[in-house]
Write an enzyme that holds these catalytic residues in place. Structure first.
Site, PDB file in Angstrom:
ATOM      1  N   HIS A  87       0.473  -1.246   0.070  1.00 40.84           N
ATOM      2  CA  HIS A  87      -0.024  -0.182  -0.055  1.00 40.84           C
ATOM      3  C   HIS A  87       0.954   1.391   0.114  1.00 40.84           C
ATOM      4  O   HIS A  87       0.292   2.317   0.367  1.00 40.84           O
ATOM      5  CB  HIS A  87      -0.864   0.032   1.089  1.00 40.84           C
ATOM      6  CG  HIS A  87      -2.008  -1.014   1.122  1.00 40.84           C
ATOM      7  ND1 HIS A  87      -2.561  -1.537   2.873  1.00 40.84           N
ATOM      8  CD2 HIS A  87      -2.853  -1.839  -0.103  1.00 40.84           C
ATOM      9  CE1 HIS A  87      -3.702  -2.200   1.690  1.00 40.84           C
ATOM     10  NE2 HIS A  87      -3.619  -2.346   0.544  1.00 40.84           N
ATOM     11  N   CYS A 116       4.448  21.596  -3.425  1.00 38.25           N
ATOM     12  CA  CYS A 116       5.576  21.784  -4.281  1.00 38.25           C
ATOM     13  C   CYS A 116       5.746  23.155  -4.490  1.00 38.25           C
ATOM     14  O   CYS A 116       5.035  23.794  -4.252  1.00 38.25           O
ATOM     15  CB  CYS A 116       5.514  20.972  -5.172  1.00 38.25           C
ATOM     16  SG  CYS A 116       6.725  21.022  -6.527  1.00 38.25           S
TER      17      CYS A 116
HETATM   18  P1  NAD Z   1      -6.579  -4.205  10.419  1.00 41.55           P
HETATM   19  O1  NAD Z   1      -6.149  -1.999  10.977  1.00 41.55           O
HETATM   20  O2  NAD Z   1      -7.395  -4.217   9.286  1.00 41.55           O
HETATM   21  O3  NAD Z   1      -6.570  -4.496  11.479  1.00 41.55           O
HETATM   22  C1  NAD Z   1      -5.756  -4.716  12.474  1.00 41.55           C
HETATM   23  C2  NAD Z   1      -5.689  -6.782  12.346  1.00 41.55           C
HETATM   24  O4  NAD Z   1      -4.350  -6.859  13.648  1.00 41.55           O
HETATM   25  C3  NAD Z   1      -6.727  -6.545  13.277  1.00 41.55           C
HETATM   26  O5  NAD Z   1      -7.168  -8.055  13.088  1.00 41.55           O
HETATM   27  C4  NAD Z   1      -6.368  -7.097  14.256  1.00 41.55           C
HETATM   28  O6  NAD Z   1      -6.899  -8.429  15.520  1.00 41.55           O
HETATM   29  C5  NAD Z   1      -4.831  -7.238  14.549  1.00 41.55           C
HETATM   30  N1  NAD Z   1      -4.475  -7.179  16.175  1.00 41.55           N
HETATM   31  C6  NAD Z   1      -4.839  -5.849  16.720  1.00 41.55           C
HETATM   32  N2  NAD Z   1      -3.068  -5.615  18.066  1.00 41.55           N
HETATM   33  C7  NAD Z   1      -2.565  -6.644  17.537  1.00 41.55           C
HETATM   34  C8  NAD Z   1      -1.183  -7.104  17.747  1.00 41.55           C
HETATM   35  N3  NAD Z   1      -0.566  -6.534  18.800  1.00 41.55           N
HETATM   36  N4  NAD Z   1      -0.727  -7.922  17.308  1.00 41.55           N
HETATM   37  C9  NAD Z   1      -1.374  -8.332  16.318  1.00 41.55           C
HETATM   38  N5  NAD Z   1      -2.498  -8.377  15.782  1.00 41.55           N
HETATM   39  C10 NAD Z   1      -3.154  -7.847  16.483  1.00 41.55           C
HETATM   40  O7  NAD Z   1      -5.494  -4.032   9.400  1.00 41.55           O
HETATM   41  P2  NAD Z   1      -5.311  -4.022   8.345  1.00 41.55           P
HETATM   42  O8  NAD Z   1      -5.407  -5.503   8.126  1.00 41.55           O
HETATM   43  O9  NAD Z   1      -3.729  -4.234   7.958  1.00 41.55           O
HETATM   44  O10 NAD Z   1      -6.215  -2.776   6.254  1.00 41.55           O
HETATM   45  C11 NAD Z   1      -5.977  -1.499   7.387  1.00 41.55           C
HETATM   46  C12 NAD Z   1      -5.590  -0.845   5.851  1.00 41.55           C
HETATM   47  O11 NAD Z   1      -4.797   0.202   6.949  1.00 41.55           O
HETATM   48  C13 NAD Z   1      -4.121  -1.031   6.190  1.00 41.55           C
HETATM   49  O12 NAD Z   1      -3.828  -1.196   4.343  1.00 41.55           O
HETATM   50  C14 NAD Z   1      -3.119  -0.032   6.157  1.00 41.55           C
HETATM   51  O13 NAD Z   1      -2.171   0.343   4.863  1.00 41.55           O
HETATM   52  C15 NAD Z   1      -4.053   0.973   6.905  1.00 41.55           C
HETATM   53  N6  NAD Z   1      -2.982   1.259   7.602  1.00 41.55           N
HETATM   54  C16 NAD Z   1      -1.731   1.457   7.616  1.00 41.55           C
HETATM   55  C17 NAD Z   1      -1.037   1.416   9.643  1.00 41.55           C
HETATM   56  C18 NAD Z   1       0.633   1.426   9.500  1.00 41.55           C
HETATM   57  O14 NAD Z   1       1.264   1.576   8.380  1.00 41.55           O
HETATM   58  N7  NAD Z   1       1.275   0.910  11.298  1.00 41.55           N
HETATM   59  C19 NAD Z   1      -2.171   1.399  10.473  1.00 41.55           C
HETATM   60  C20 NAD Z   1      -3.551   1.444  10.491  1.00 41.55           C
HETATM   61  C21 NAD Z   1      -4.291   1.472   8.955  1.00 41.55           C
HETATM   62 ZN    ZN Z   2       5.504  20.362  -8.199  1.00 36.16          ZN
END
Ligand code: NAD
Ligand code: ZN
Length: 247
Positions: free
Chosen positions: A120, A149
């Site tokens: 992503h 920019c």
């Molecule tokens: P999601 O937010 O849909 O799901 C999070 C999952 O993590 C859940 O299944 C939950 O049960 C689990 N979880 C919670 N705490 C945990 C822990 N301590 N250890 C292991 N698992 C744990 O996440 P997704 O499926 O990645 O989809 C969300 C989208 O949002 C992604 O595509 C991403 O691009 C974006 N996003 C990214 C970030 C980041 O970069 N850190 C943060 C938020 C959202």
């Molecule tokens: Zn520019």
């Protein structure tokens, strides 16, 4: 020792090629809230609205103010946790070959993994929507929202918004990594966002064992994954590595 931790340690120990698919859950212990689940951003706003490209195009000020400014501050402070560091160790042990991550936080690379497919995109860079000039997010002037920019065009983060396509080469490389692994670890993803949630299905169809690590069940549990090691990513990965070392 938890029977499933031992089983995961054995499966990884016997594998020649391990891949991992990670989601927001792996970064929760680094202080970055996930979208869904307890404490998720979803409890406050609807990411399908705010992280959608149509909303960004219509009202960039709102998306920067409500979602992106906070994200930048949180990601700036975050450090890899035991789960990221454990995956880096698995790469050094020559087990883990590729990480496919849905996260945009850059923590896998910071932990030391070298083959990370950012499915992503990432939040480390911004791109001008007019001239294509790239700028590190840390160097972008956020005193004026939306940031601009030199050419006057608006910056956008290099991440994939809902409603946008996954870069085709990332998709192809992820499918290849899934098809050639013997074990796929699926860590901290709710498996609700397509097409990322299809990656473990490809691994399974090509004969790999699929091991989930998550405190909760997901749509993959029992149907696609061989088993779920329930718990927080940092704890479970640490336990699995300890079990591998003691066997
Ligand atoms: P999601 O937010 O849909 O799901 C999070 C999952 O993590 C859940 O299944 C939950 O049960 C689990 N979880 C919670 N705490 C945990 C822990 N301590 N250890 C292991 N698992 C744990 O996440 P997704 O499926 O990645 O989809 C969300 C989208 O949002 C992604 O595509 C991403 O691009 C974006 N996003 C990214 C970030 C980041 O970069 N850190 C943060 C938020 C959202
Ligand atoms: Zn520019």
């Amino acid at each position: 020792m938890d029977k499933l931790v031992k089983r995961a340690a054995d499966d990884i120990g016997n594998a020649g090629n391990v891949a991992a698919l990670t989601g927001a859950g792996i970064s929760v212990e680094s202080g970055i809230p996930p979208f869904r689940g307890k404490g998720g951003i979803w409890e406050k706003i609807d990411p399908m609205e705010f992280a959608h490209i149509d909303t960004f195009m219509r009202d960039p000020v709102k998306v920067w103010d409500v979602l992106l400014k906070d994200m930048k501050e949180i990601i700036d402070k975050a450090k890899p946790n035991a789960a990221h560091l454990g995956l880096a160790k698995l790469e050094k042990m020559n087990k883990l070959k590729t990480i496919i991550t849905q996260n945009v936080d850059g923590l896998h690379q910071m932990a030391g993994n070298t083959d990370v497919i950012e499915f992503h995109g990432n939040f480390a860079w911004q791109k001008c929507m007019k001239c294509g000039n790239r700028c590190e997010t840390g160097k972008v002037d956020l005193s004026r929202i939306p940031p601009k920019c030199k050419c006057g065009g608006m910056f956008r983060p290099e991440c994939v918004f809902f409603g946008e396509m996954i870069p085709p080469d990332y998709l192809a490389r992820s499918q290849q990594a899934a098809a050639r692994c013997d074990v796929m670890l699926v860590i901290g993803t709710s498996a609700l966002v397509q097409p990322a949630s299809y990656i473990p299905v490809i691994a399974k169809e090509n004969g790999a064992k699929v091991i989930e690590i998550n405190p909760e069940r997901t749509p993959l549990t029992s149907r696609v994954s061989d088993y779920l090691v329930k718990g927080k990513a940092g704890d479970v990965v640490t336990d699995i590595l300890a079990a591998m070392e003691s066997s």
